[in-house]
Design a protein around this motif. Structure first.
Motif, PDB file in Angstrom:
ATOM      1  N   GLU A  50      10.698 -30.618 -29.769  1.00 56.01           N
ATOM      2  CA  GLU A  50      10.354 -31.502 -30.879  1.00 56.01           C
ATOM      3  C   GLU A  50      10.482 -32.972 -30.473  1.00 56.01           C
ATOM      4  N   ALA A  51      11.539 -33.287 -29.729  1.00 59.85           N
ATOM      5  CA  ALA A  51      11.729 -34.663 -29.254  1.00 59.85           C
ATOM      6  C   ALA A  51      10.587 -35.058 -28.322  1.00 59.85           C
ATOM      7  N   PHE A  52      10.190 -34.147 -27.442  1.00 57.89           N
ATOM      8  CA  PHE A  52       9.098 -34.424 -26.504  1.00 57.89           C
ATOM      9  C   PHE A  52       7.809 -34.733 -27.274  1.00 57.89           C
ATOM     10  N   LYS A  53       7.557 -33.976 -28.333  1.00 58.90           N
ATOM     11  CA  LYS A  53       6.334 -34.176 -29.122  1.00 58.90           C
ATOM     12  C   LYS A  53       6.297 -35.555 -29.770  1.00 58.90           C
ATOM     13  N   VAL A  54       7.463 -36.102 -30.107  1.00 53.10           N
ATOM     14  CA  VAL A  54       7.508 -37.448 -30.697  1.00 53.10           C
ATOM     15  C   VAL A  54       6.945 -38.459 -29.704  1.00 53.10           C
ATOM     16  N   PHE A  55       7.289 -38.321 -28.428  1.00 52.72           N
ATOM     17  CA  PHE A  55       6.824 -39.248 -27.396  1.00 52.72           C
ATOM     18  C   PHE A  55       5.408 -38.932 -26.939  1.00 52.72           C
ATOM     19  N   ASP A  56       5.059 -37.651 -26.862  1.00 54.13           N
ATOM     20  CA  ASP A  56       3.737 -37.224 -26.410  1.00 54.13           C
ATOM     21  C   ASP A  56       2.755 -37.336 -27.576  1.00 54.13           C
ATOM     22  N   ARG A  57       2.365 -38.559 -27.873  1.00 53.45           N
ATOM     23  CA  ARG A  57       1.580 -38.855 -29.078  1.00 53.45           C
ATOM     24  C   ARG A  57       0.250 -38.111 -29.147  1.00 53.45           C
ATOM     25  N   ASN A  58      -0.432 -37.938 -27.995  1.00 55.72           N
ATOM     26  CA  ASN A  58      -1.738 -37.278 -28.033  1.00 55.72           C
ATOM     27  C   ASN A  58      -1.654 -35.775 -27.768  1.00 55.72           C
ATOM     28  N   GLY A  59      -0.452 -35.256 -27.532  1.00 56.53           N
ATOM     29  CA  GLY A  59      -0.258 -33.815 -27.384  1.00 56.53           C
ATOM     30  C   GLY A  59      -0.814 -33.210 -26.108  1.00 56.53           C
ATOM     31  N   ASP A  60      -0.978 -34.018 -25.059  1.00 59.04           N
ATOM     32  CA  ASP A  60      -1.551 -33.496 -23.817  1.00 59.04           C
ATOM     33  C   ASP A  60      -0.508 -32.925 -22.853  1.00 59.04           C
ATOM     34  N   GLY A  61       0.763 -32.955 -23.242  1.00 59.02           N
ATOM     35  CA  GLY A  61       1.807 -32.399 -22.389  1.00 59.02           C
ATOM     36  C   GLY A  61       2.444 -33.409 -21.450  1.00 59.02           C
ATOM     37  N   PHE A  62       2.085 -34.672 -21.604  1.00 56.93           N
ATOM     38  CA  PHE A  62       2.627 -35.729 -20.748  1.00 56.93           C
ATOM     39  C   PHE A  62       2.970 -36.957 -21.581  1.00 56.93           C
ATOM     40  N   ILE A  63       3.994 -37.681 -21.149  1.00 55.08           N
ATOM     41  CA  ILE A  63       4.341 -38.958 -21.773  1.00 55.08           C
ATOM     42  C   ILE A  63       3.898 -40.048 -20.803  1.00 55.08           C
ATOM     43  N   THR A  64       2.968 -40.880 -21.259  1.00 53.90           N
ATOM     44  CA  THR A  64       2.470 -41.979 -20.423  1.00 53.90           C
ATOM     45  C   THR A  64       3.250 -43.245 -20.750  1.00 53.90           C
TER      46      THR A  64
END
Length: 154
Positions: free
Chosen positions: A81-95
């Motif tokens: 859930e925390a990762f999803k907050v940062f991964d705004r476009n949902g592609d599996g990566f935080i840019t």
């Protein structure tokens, strides 16, 4: 899980009915349920909860293992859930852009420059692709939690 349910599940895992579960019985039962946990990982788990050191699990130790697995499962869900907050476009990566946006929304100065965000990402970017995947995020969060624990206890 109440004690009677725990005992029933324990009996399913205790294949030979001797009142204890061996590593092999545990591995076979989990495999039959469609859960493949590497034997090394199971051995580590058993070592943690084998309070009497006999290499097997009794009902109480099995209950402790169940709690440990449930805690890890809850921790993983929270991490996702925390990762999803940062991964705004949902592609599996935080840019760096996504990191900057979230940091700015939180009111943190580090989000104001792309350079600062790239620097933060480079510290945890194991594969060097310039972004943070879930594995790298998990490692970063665990390291952060360890540092916080050390600071709180010292």
């Amino acid at each position: 899980m109440d004690p009677s349910e725990l005992k029933q599940v324990f009996q399913m895992f205790d294949q030979n009915g001797d009142g204890s579960i061996t590593k092999d019985e545990l591995h076979a039962s989990l495999k039959n349920m469609g859960l493949h946990i590497p034997k090394e990982e199971l051995a580590e788990m058993m070592e943690k909860i084998d309070t009497d050191g006999d290499g097997c699990m009794d009902v109480e130790e099995f209950g402790a293992l169940y709690l440990m697995i449930m805690e890890e499962r809850n921790e993983k869900q929270e991490m996702e859930e925390a990762f999803k907050v940062f991964d705004r476009n949902g592609d599996g990566f935080i840019t760096d852009e996504e990191l900057g946006l979230v940091l700015r929304l939180l009111g943190l100065e580090q989000g104001n420059t792309v350079e600062a965000c790239r620097k933060m990402i480079s510290k945890v970017d194991v594969d060097g692709d310039g972004k943070v995947n879930f594995y790298e995020f998990k490692q970063m969060m665990k390291a952060e939690a360890s540092c916080m624990h050390i600071n709180l206890t010292n």
